[in-house]
Design an enzyme around this catalytic site. Structure first.
Site, short mmCIF file in Angstrom:
data_model
loop_
_atom_site.label_atom_id
_atom_site.label_comp_id
_atom_site.label_asym_id
_atom_site.label_seq_id
_atom_site.Cartn_x
_atom_site.Cartn_y
_atom_site.Cartn_z
N ARG A 156 1.47 -10.64 10.29
CA ARG A 156 2.81 -10.06 10.50
C ARG A 156 3.89 -11.05 10.09
O ARG A 156 5.04 -10.67 9.87
CB ARG A 156 3.05 -9.69 11.97
CG ARG A 156 2.16 -8.62 12.56
CD ARG A 156 2.07 -7.40 11.72
NE ARG A 156 0.89 -7.47 10.86
CZ ARG A 156 0.69 -6.67 9.82
NH1 ARG A 156 1.60 -5.77 9.50
NH2 ARG A 156 -0.39 -6.77 9.07
N LYS A 205 0.81 -1.21 0.00
CA LYS A 205 0.00 0.00 0.00
C LYS A 205 0.85 1.26 0.00
O LYS A 205 0.50 2.24 -0.65
CB LYS A 205 -0.98 0.00 1.17
CG LYS A 205 -0.36 0.30 2.50
CD LYS A 205 -1.37 0.19 3.62
CE LYS A 205 -0.71 0.04 4.96
NZ LYS A 205 -0.20 1.29 5.50
N THR A 206 1.97 1.23 0.72
CA THR A 206 2.83 2.42 0.72
C THR A 206 3.38 2.64 -0.68
O THR A 206 3.46 3.78 -1.16
CB THR A 206 3.98 2.26 1.73
OG1 THR A 206 3.44 1.86 2.98
CG2 THR A 206 4.72 3.57 1.92
N GLN A 248 -8.13 -4.35 9.11
CA GLN A 248 -7.09 -4.00 10.07
C GLN A 248 -7.48 -2.80 10.92
O GLN A 248 -6.63 -2.09 11.45
CB GLN A 248 -5.78 -3.71 9.34
CG GLN A 248 -5.17 -4.95 8.71
CD GLN A 248 -3.79 -4.70 8.16
OE1 GLN A 248 -2.84 -4.53 8.91
NE2 GLN A 248 -3.68 -4.67 6.84
N ASP A 284 -3.21 7.62 4.14
CA ASP A 284 -2.84 6.26 4.49
C ASP A 284 -3.69 5.80 5.67
O ASP A 284 -4.16 6.63 6.45
CB ASP A 284 -1.35 6.27 4.87
CG ASP A 284 -0.78 4.87 4.97
OD1 ASP A 284 -1.44 3.93 4.49
OD2 ASP A 284 0.33 4.73 5.52
N GLU A 285 -3.89 4.50 5.83
CA GLU A 285 -4.63 3.96 6.98
C GLU A 285 -5.98 4.64 7.16
O GLU A 285 -6.36 5.02 8.28
CB GLU A 285 -3.81 4.10 8.27
CG GLU A 285 -2.42 3.51 8.22
CD GLU A 285 -2.39 2.00 8.46
OE1 GLU A 285 -3.44 1.33 8.31
OE2 GLU A 285 -1.30 1.48 8.78
#
Length: 723
Positions: free
Chosen positions: A607, A35-36, A251, A220-221
């Site tokens: 993770r 995503k980044t 998330q 973002d997020e």
DNA sequence: GACGGAATCGTTTTT
DNA sequence: CGATTCCGTC
């Protein structure tokens, strides 16, 4: 312009997102789906294909870490400096707006920011002055109330029409709190956002300026935004409507802090013709891990829906370890870590993830015992330490005399004979004159009927601060800091303090000076953002020093699941997988909370890159009491084919961890045992059944063992053999 | 104002 | 159980 560099490394979905031609775009980005990368490449893309400048871009994140990473990656991709592109956190950017336009925002030039701790102190002081019973109105709860209201965009005034006595009291405390903040020239975290939103709403000229400037707004997020943040984003992208949001509803783990996942669906309604892209290809984890994660999260309702997949390896199944107790659990984990690093792996690629901080202790003990270096995240950060806050409070009051919080903090630290009694007089004077403590102090020393015992120390204090202001004016920031620490005798004060903490505190004070020095050398003088001292003070609150280990240090990482979001590790231990712990007790009978716990578990699982261990204990000491938890429902919710139960030892050297065949059969009904029956247990030996409790899978028995004493055991896992 | 003993309380925490 | 906070005493 050649855009090959920008598009070449992208997969199809990423490319769709980066090159989206509609104004609004929503990218549903699964864990580890890049995503980044999409955000960074999107910025490069619009810069290359549209007649715009870096200054026309606004990119927002939640954490400083994410903002720094984005900045760094944009620069690398563009191979050019960011110039006046705005990349930062919601709070950092809102703060900049308020500094630039402090007059329009009706703030003093040297306004200060309250961190949560400062805010709580303000509330406690307020309650005392209002003579409100703190046991009936817990300060923490009031803090929570005020912050939630602000995060929803609500001012105290708009709450006053209620008849409910509880809400009425809350609203009036809220209003009084706000008055104190205004008079002291301080703003809390939520205020930064709400205030800057209101500023833009009220001031057409400013709004026009900024919405004209920002041709592209990227976030973002996005699933973590609250109401005010969403309104803020909408407003700042109002002109172009180029709002590019990236997030993952699966998330969303901060709803308890005001985050609104609904903003995702709200976005879809607010921008009906938006581009919608799912990033589902995962570049992080093995297929086993992804299959388990997908299955787990599929049990949640109201998802936008997505399924992670990988071209990569199948990998190993997730290993499940049933520990005898929390000690055994910790020993098992530490022992696996020893094995893993003996094979030459880096320790920093290993994480122990738990639900609550209190769980770290047992692992620390075992890791110390084995001589394995580790690092625990969480806890006090640098700028939150008492000695640092003391020193900063001096800087603050020199900059802004009306800051009552800082006044109270430094007035008698180090002790200078101004005790609670004198302070009471000061507070009363301040209340009567409706002024700050500083002004009250100045008035007080002019009065003739004040005994010298009280007057002298106050006068000295005033003199001290004024003197500091004069002598440090024009000094460099670090020089100023060091002078203050010196002349106020903070160092002597902490030197006198006994205990092992003392030394650390002195070191921290030194570190503060070097932090100031570094800030000095790195900052580019920008008077618009206030003088250097105020910039430094804001920096201390907004970036209170990250808790991350130096990348160069090879430490095993211990942290909560929340803290692990956004990170990845080759080897992950998800520990304490027990009902009541994870999911936490408070979540168990609330389906919304339970779903958030499940998302938290999903975050934890995703993770892991290669190897994932889940562990739980049959008995666990909590608050000094033995507990007999059942295994977390989340274990049962994973597909059996992706799980394998393991034992601590045994088997061949090559495959010692996975030597046991899978036997995680949770659906098998346990045998029936009778009271008084003699049984054998693998670990505890022989004993007699004293009590039975529960039904089916949940049934437990209390057994008096000849050797091990009286224990409660889950029948489903105890593996009892009748004698 | 420093110290010690009692009482209290116990998720998660980007800013 | 343990950390933290509060209160009373010297």
């Amino acid at each position: 312009m050649d855009v090959t560099n920008i598009l070449a490394p992208l997969n199809e979905a990423q490319m769709d997102a980066v090159t989206a031609s509609t104004r609004a775009a929503l990218v549903l980005a699964g864990a580890g789906s890049g995503k980044t990368r999409v955000l960074v490449h999107r910025i490069a893309w619009v810069l290359s294909t549209e007649p715009i400048e870096p200054g026309n871009i606004l990119a927002v994140t939640f954490t400083n870490k994410a903002a720094n990473e984005m900045r760094w990656r944009i620069q690398r991709l563009l191979d050019a400096p960011l110039n006046d592109m705005w990349v930062g956190t919601f709070h950092g950017l809102a703060h900049q707006l308020l500094r630039r336009h402090y007059k329009e925002a009706e703030l003093p030039k040297s306004f200060q920011i309250l961190d949560s701790d400062d805010q709580l102190r303000v509330i406690k002081r307020l309650l005392r002055s209002l003579e409100v019973d703190e046991t009936k109105w817990p300060p923490k709860q009031i803090q929570w109330f005020i912050n939630s209201q602000k995060e929803e965009g609500l001012r105290a005034e708009s709450l006053h029409e209620t008849r409910d006595p509880f809400a009425k009291q809350m609203a009036s405390i809220y209003m009084a709190y706000q008055l104190i903040c205004e008079r002291s020239g301080v703003v809390d975290f939520a205020e930064l956002l709400l205030r800057s939103l209101e500023l833009m709403r009220k001031n057409k000229q400013l709004r026009d300026h900024y919405i004209n400037r920002f041709k592209h707004v990227l976030v973002d997020e996005f699933q973590d935004t609250n109401r005010v943040q969403y309104a803020w984003l909408r407003l700042l992208s109002e002109d172009s409507e180029n709002l590019f949001v990236v997030g993952d509803d699966d998330q969303s783990i901060y709803s308890w802090r005001g985050a609104r996942v609904e903003n995702l669906t709200k976005f879809q309604k607010d921008y009906p013709s938006h581009t919608f892209v799912r990033l589902e290809q995962n570049y992080r984890s093995t297929a086993h891990i992804l299959a388990a994660a997908n299955e787990l999260i599929s049990r949640n309702t109201n998802r936008l829906g997505k399924n992670l997949w990988t071209h990569g390896n199948q990998g190993e199944p997730i290993a499940l370890y049933r520990a005898f107790n929390e000690q055994d659990e910790a020993y098992f984990v530490a022992d696996r870590i020893r094995e893993w690093s003996a094979k030459g792996h880096n320790r920093k690629d290993i994480a122990i993830l738990y639900r609550s901080n209190a769980q770290s202790r047992q692992f620390e003990e075992k890791l110390i015992g084995m001589g394995i270096p580790y690092r625990v995240y969480g806890g006090l950060r640098f700028f939150e330490r008492a000695e640092i806050k003391d020193a900063l409070a001096y800087l603050r009051i020199v900059s802004n005399r009306d800051d009552d919080g800082s006044f109270e903090r430094v007035i008698n630290t180090p002790t200078r004979g101004i005790g609670p009694k004198t302070l009471d007089i000061l507070r009363t004077t301040a209340r009567q004159g409706d002024c700050s403590l500083w002004q009250a102090a100045r008035q007080l020393i002019l009065k003739s009927d004040i005994p010298n015992r009280i007057r002298a120390p106050i006068a000295n204090f005033i003199e001290l601060i004024d003197q500091l202001d004069k002598t440090t004016d024009g000094n460099g920031l670090s020089e100023q800091t060091s002078k203050i620490i010196e002349s106020v005798k903070l160092r002597d004060f902490y030197q006198r303090e006994s205990g092992p903490q003392s030394e650390q505190r002195l070191e921290n004070l030194d570190e503060l000076i070097s932090a100031a020095r570094q800030f000095e050398s790195e900052s580019n003088q920008n008077e618009e953002l206030g003088d250097l001292t105020n910039q430094f003070l804001a920096h201390a609150v907004l970036e209170s020093g990250d808790n991350q280990a130096e990348l160069s240090e090879d430490y095993v990482q211990l942290m909560t699941l929340h803290a692990a979001k956004g990170l990845e590790f080759g080897l992950v231990f998800l520990v304490g997988m027990e009902e009541g712990l994870f999911p936490s007790q408070q979540s168990i009978d609330d389906s919304n909370k339970l779903e958030e716990e499940r998302r938290l578990c999903y975050v934890g699982i995703t993770r892991a890159k290669k190897t994932l261990f889940l562990t739980y204990a049959e008995t666990r000491r909590i608050y000094g009491k033995e507990n007999y938890p059942s295994p977390s429902r989340f274990i049962r919710e994973l597909p059996e084919k992706n799980l394998i139960e393991v034992r601590a030892r045994g088997g061949s050297v090559n495959n010692n961890v996975f030597s046991e065949p899978p036997l995680s059969n949770y659906s098998t009904a346990p045998h029936h045992f009778n009271l008084g029956q003699s049984v054998h247990h693998q670990k505890f030996g022989n004993g007699i059944i004293l009590k039975c409790e529960g039904e089916g899978n949940q049934s437990r028995v209390q057994i008096s063992f000849n050797e091990a004493g009286i224990k409660w055991l889950m029948l489903a896992y105890a593996n009892l053999r009748p004698l």
